[in-house]
Design a protein around this motif. Structure first.
Motif, PDB file in Angstrom:
ATOM      1  N   GLY A   1       0.824  -1.197   0.000  1.00  0.00           N
ATOM      2  CA  GLY A   1       0.000   0.000   0.000  1.00  0.00           C
ATOM      3  C   GLY A   1       0.860   1.249   0.000  1.00  0.00           C
ATOM      4  O   GLY A   1       2.043   1.216   0.365  1.00  0.00           O
ATOM      5  N   ILE A   2       0.252   2.357  -0.418  1.00  0.00           N
ATOM      6  CA  ILE A   2       0.993   3.604  -0.517  1.00  0.00           C
ATOM      7  C   ILE A   2       1.430   4.107   0.857  1.00  0.00           C
ATOM      8  O   ILE A   2       2.521   4.653   1.023  1.00  0.00           O
ATOM      9  N   GLY A   3       0.596   3.937   1.880  1.00  0.00           N
ATOM     10  CA  GLY A   3       0.980   4.331   3.220  1.00  0.00           C
ATOM     11  C   GLY A   3       2.163   3.525   3.729  1.00  0.00           C
ATOM     12  O   GLY A   3       3.089   4.068   4.350  1.00  0.00           O
ATOM     13  N   TYR A   4       2.132   2.218   3.474  1.00  0.00           N
ATOM     14  CA  TYR A   4       3.255   1.368   3.869  1.00  0.00           C
ATOM     15  C   TYR A   4       4.522   1.772   3.128  1.00  0.00           C
ATOM     16  O   TYR A   4       5.608   1.829   3.720  1.00  0.00           O
ATOM     17  N   TYR A   5       4.397   2.068   1.838  1.00  0.00           N
ATOM     18  CA  TYR A   5       5.550   2.497   1.042  1.00  0.00           C
ATOM     19  C   TYR A   5       6.159   3.783   1.608  1.00  0.00           C
ATOM     20  O   TYR A   5       7.386   3.911   1.712  1.00  0.00           O
ATOM     21  N   THR A   6       5.310   4.717   2.006  1.00  0.00           N
ATOM     22  CA  THR A   6       5.801   5.984   2.555  1.00  0.00           C
ATOM     23  C   THR A   6       6.530   5.763   3.882  1.00  0.00           C
ATOM     24  O   THR A   6       7.608   6.314   4.112  1.00  0.00           O
ATOM     25  N   TRP A   7       5.940   4.956   4.749  1.00  0.00           N
ATOM     26  CA  TRP A   7       6.560   4.705   6.041  1.00  0.00           C
ATOM     27  C   TRP A   7       7.854   3.899   5.893  1.00  0.00           C
ATOM     28  O   TRP A   7       8.851   4.184   6.584  1.00  0.00           O
ATOM     29  N   ALA A   8       7.853   2.905   5.008  1.00  0.00           N
ATOM     30  CA  ALA A   8       9.069   2.114   4.788  1.00  0.00           C
ATOM     31  C   ALA A   8      10.184   2.990   4.239  1.00  0.00           C
ATOM     32  O   ALA A   8      11.364   2.795   4.575  1.00  0.00           O
ATOM     33  N   SER A   9       9.851   3.957   3.404  1.00  0.00           N
ATOM     34  CA  SER A   9      10.858   4.881   2.878  1.00  0.00           C
ATOM     35  C   SER A   9      11.461   5.720   3.996  1.00  0.00           C
ATOM     36  O   SER A   9      12.661   6.018   3.988  1.00  0.00           O
TER      37      SER A   9
END
Length: 269
Positions: A217-225
């Protein structure tokens, strides 16, 4: 319509789009200047903020990544699943609460207690209540979208002129006919507004849930970044979230307007 009036309308539309593009360009230039010069204002610093050029490179890399489709598919499914259930529940409950006092007396006290609770506070309980993290994230999205839809629907019903209902009743309209032909069309503009706002809050709540319990998900991608300090990817994730939220809200609003040909918005100055 005369050719002169058509030219005036086209010129006005061109001016509006020119102002919008100029505003966007000014924001990008200010961002590039602040990030490029590593501006430090004490309370606010741009020393670690990536400039637009780096963000564009990161966006290009994400666009060619095979994981982009997985992130988008996961987020879109969660948002629209939660939003659809919230729309159905919010409209039905809102119409009932706005129309009948008994519904309001029974349902509004618990709903008003639940409404101020932020989405992030629901996450631990959602994880305990649902057997899968997927269902818990959909539930978080549902709670975020429900209350804007519900409250706008209630407001739409309550602001209907009582004289319209009295006139329909005097013409022989029954309760069901009045509800379908007076109450529902009269509340429709407020319902559409609530749906548009609810879609935006659904994205906000989904991103919060994905940051904590998601794997795609986009939220997960943002947090992982953020955890691996890929700052440009953080901004890319934020911009994707903003674009998806804005686009889906506009889609909901346009669909609602298409279903309300009787409702004409007043022209803005």
């Amino acid at each position: 319509m005369s050719a002169l009036r058509i030219n005036r309308i086209n010129g006005s539309e061109a001016l509006r789009w020119g102002l919008r593009l100029a505003s966007l360009a000014a924001c990008l230039l200010a961002w590039q200047w602040a990030a490029g010069d590593r501006l430090n204002l004490g309370l606010l610093t741009f020393q670690n903020v990536p400039p637009p050029s780096e963000v564009a490179q990161a966006a290009w890399a994400l666009l060619h990544s095979p994981k982009l489709a997985e992130h988008l598919q996961a987020s879109l499914w969660r948002v629209f699943a939660g939003f659809s259930v919230a729309a159905a529940a919010g409209i039905v409950l809102g119409l009932g609460i706005g129309r009948w006092k008994r519904w309001e007396d029974v349902l509004m006290p618990p709903l008003e207690m639940l409404r101020p609770i932020p989405a992030v506070a629901w996450i631990p309980l959602a994880i305990l209540m649902f057997p899968s993290s997927e269902m818990s994230m959909i539930f978080i999205t549902f709670t975020g979208a429900l209350f804007p839809i519900l409250l706008n629907t209630v407001h739409g019903v309550e602001q209907i002129d009582p004289r319209l209902i009295a006139s329909a009743r005097s013409l022989g309209g029954g309760s069901w006919a009045i509800f379908l032909e007076v109450v529902l069309p009269g509340a429709a503009p407020s319902i559409v507004t609530g749906l548009s706002i609810g879609m935006g809050t659904a994205w906000f709540c989904l991103v919060t849930a994905e940051m904590i319990s998601g794997q795609f998900g986009i939220g997960y991608y943002t947090w992982a970044s953020y955890t691996i300090q890929n700052y440009a990817d953080i901004v890319v994730g934020m911009l994707v979230i903003g674009a998806l939220g804005m686009g889906s809200s506009v889609l909901v609003k346009r669909a609602g307007q298409a279903l309300m040909p009787w409702h004409q918005q007043e022209n803005k100055a």
